[in-house]
Design an enzyme around this catalytic site. Structure first.
Site, PDB file in Angstrom:
ATOM      1  N   ARG A 281      91.195 -25.232 116.046  1.00 28.13           N
ATOM      2  CA  ARG A 281      90.319 -25.121 114.875  1.00 28.13           C
ATOM      3  C   ARG A 281      88.988 -24.457 115.204  1.00 28.13           C
ATOM      4  O   ARG A 281      88.506 -23.604 114.456  1.00 28.13           O
ATOM      5  CB  ARG A 281      90.069 -26.499 114.269  1.00 28.13           C
ATOM      6  CG  ARG A 281      89.275 -26.515 112.976  1.00 28.13           C
ATOM      7  CD  ARG A 281      90.094 -25.955 111.816  1.00 28.13           C
ATOM      8  NE  ARG A 281      89.974 -24.524 111.649  1.00 28.13           N
ATOM      9  CZ  ARG A 281      90.957 -23.752 111.195  1.00 28.13           C
ATOM     10  NH1 ARG A 281      92.136 -24.263 110.893  1.00 28.13           N
ATOM     11  NH2 ARG A 281      90.774 -22.463 111.052  1.00 28.13           N
TER      12      ARG A 281
ATOM     13  N   LYS B 230      68.559 -14.198 107.033  1.00 35.48           N
ATOM     14  CA  LYS B 230      69.324 -15.187 106.278  1.00 35.48           C
ATOM     15  C   LYS B 230      70.708 -15.328 106.898  1.00 35.48           C
ATOM     16  O   LYS B 230      71.649 -14.607 106.568  1.00 35.48           O
ATOM     17  CB  LYS B 230      69.403 -14.787 104.808  1.00 35.48           C
ATOM     18  CG  LYS B 230      68.049 -14.802 104.104  1.00 35.48           C
ATOM     19  CD  LYS B 230      68.166 -14.370 102.663  1.00 35.48           C
ATOM     20  CE  LYS B 230      66.799 -14.347 101.987  1.00 35.48           C
ATOM     21  NZ  LYS B 230      66.868 -13.867 100.587  1.00 35.48           N
TER      22      LYS B 230
ATOM     23  N   GLU C 165      56.048  -5.518 103.034  1.00 29.45           N
ATOM     24  CA  GLU C 165      56.794  -5.548 101.776  1.00 29.45           C
ATOM     25  C   GLU C 165      55.868  -5.237 100.610  1.00 29.45           C
ATOM     26  O   GLU C 165      54.763  -5.777 100.522  1.00 29.45           O
ATOM     27  CB  GLU C 165      57.414  -6.927 101.588  1.00 29.45           C
ATOM     28  CG  GLU C 165      58.154  -7.115 100.265  1.00 29.45           C
ATOM     29  CD  GLU C 165      58.634  -8.543 100.103  1.00 29.45           C
ATOM     30  OE1 GLU C 165      59.682  -8.864 100.677  1.00 29.45           O
ATOM     31  OE2 GLU C 165      57.952  -9.332  99.425  1.00 29.45           O
TER      32      GLU C 165
END
Length: 302
Positions: A107, A142, A204
């Site tokens: 697994r 992320k 940004e």
């Protein structure tokens, strides 16, 4: 001259702690009680790991490490390498050894293979959508906690590039930094004064006026947040004029400010974004929303 990048490398020492932790989580306090209850210690098994979907393989070294840590007596025979394209039914791995060990490691080995291969496969779809442009797909921070280096490795196998690995390897001045510090240009200048010459600085912006302000401070990269293709084309032209470059010279100019687009990036929008002329397109979808690649282990019956 176009340079084809070498495949990334993932050494065993980079993954062993993560595989060990995953095995300890799975085996718990008593080990694989199902296998212990049903399989005699003397029984041996041969099993094959096959793909059930088309995709790109990633995570072979993690799978190898899972079987090795459970039992060094398990023989791991890889038929594919990370980065290889596979189709349904292709054999990735054959393992031979004590049946208990093969089944107890299964697994964890498959979890890593499925997750990372899913990232590489989805990334390749994004990269293919913009292959006709000079733009590059790049990932973000992320990622699932603890798996960032692995996810970014899979992204590169899929044909995209990596953004910063963490908060310490590059500066990215976002809207909240600007709100607290007082301005776009001043934040860039402060970062330049603080960091060494090897640290890249990106800022940004959410509008073209902010972009013009940012250009006065000469960041390395400007991140254009949530701008549509038409606005992105305007940004490219502003950048070109600020650099004093002809359209022909702009693309390959080594020292100009690079432009990155983010926000509302998916497989239906990325082509138009890339065709605007920007340099990079960052998206978290390739690491946070990638479906796993269907991979299974089957014991070979005689």
């Amino acid at each position: 001259m176009t340079v084809t990048p070498l495949r990334p490398t993932l050494l065993a020492i980079m993954v062993e702690d993560q595989v060990r932790a995953a095995l300890q989580e799975d085996l718990g306090r008593a080990g694989d009680i199902t296998t212990y209850a049903t399989i005699a210690p003397s029984l041996m098994a041969e099993a094959r790991v096959n793909t059930r979907q088309e995709g790109i393989v990633a995570g072979m070294e993690l799978a190898r490490t899972a079987f090795r840590l459970v039992d060094p007596a398990v023989v791991f025979d890889a038929h594919m390498e990370d980065g290889d394209r596979v189709k349904p039914g292709d054999a990735l791995i054959t393992v031979n050894g004590p049946a208990r060990s093969v089944l107890s490691a299964e697994r964890v080995a498959l979890n890593f293979l499925m997750h990372l291969s899913g990232i590489a496969t989805l990334t390749a779809r994004y990269a293919a959508e913009i292959a006709h442009t000079p733009a590059k797909v790049t990932c973000t921070r992320k990622t699932l906690p603890g798996l960032r280096a692995l996810a970014k490795y899979a992204v590169r196998l899929g044909g995209a590039s990596n953004h910063r690995y963490g908060l310490d390897d590059a500066v990215l001045i976002k809207d909240n930094h600007i709100a607290v510090s007082g301005g776009v240009a001043s934040a860039v200048r402060a970062a330049r004064a603080y960091c060494g010459h090897l640290v890249k600085i990106e800022v940004e912006v959410d509008g073209l006026d902010q972009m013009r302000e940012a250009l006065t401070a000469s960041p390395d990269v400007i991140l254009l947040d949530n701008m549509g293709p038409e606005r992105l084309r305007e940004a490219v032209e502003i950048n070109r004029l600020a650099a004093g470059l002809s359209p022909e010279a702009y693309r390959n100019a080594p020292n100009r400010v690079k432009l990155e687009a983010s926000g509302n990036v998916d497989l239906t929008t990325i082509k138009a974004i890339a065709e605007s002329g920007i340099d990079y397109i960052s998206t978290s979808k390739i690491t946070m929303a990638a479906p796993t690649l269907d991979v299974g282990l089957d014991v070979v019956t005689r």
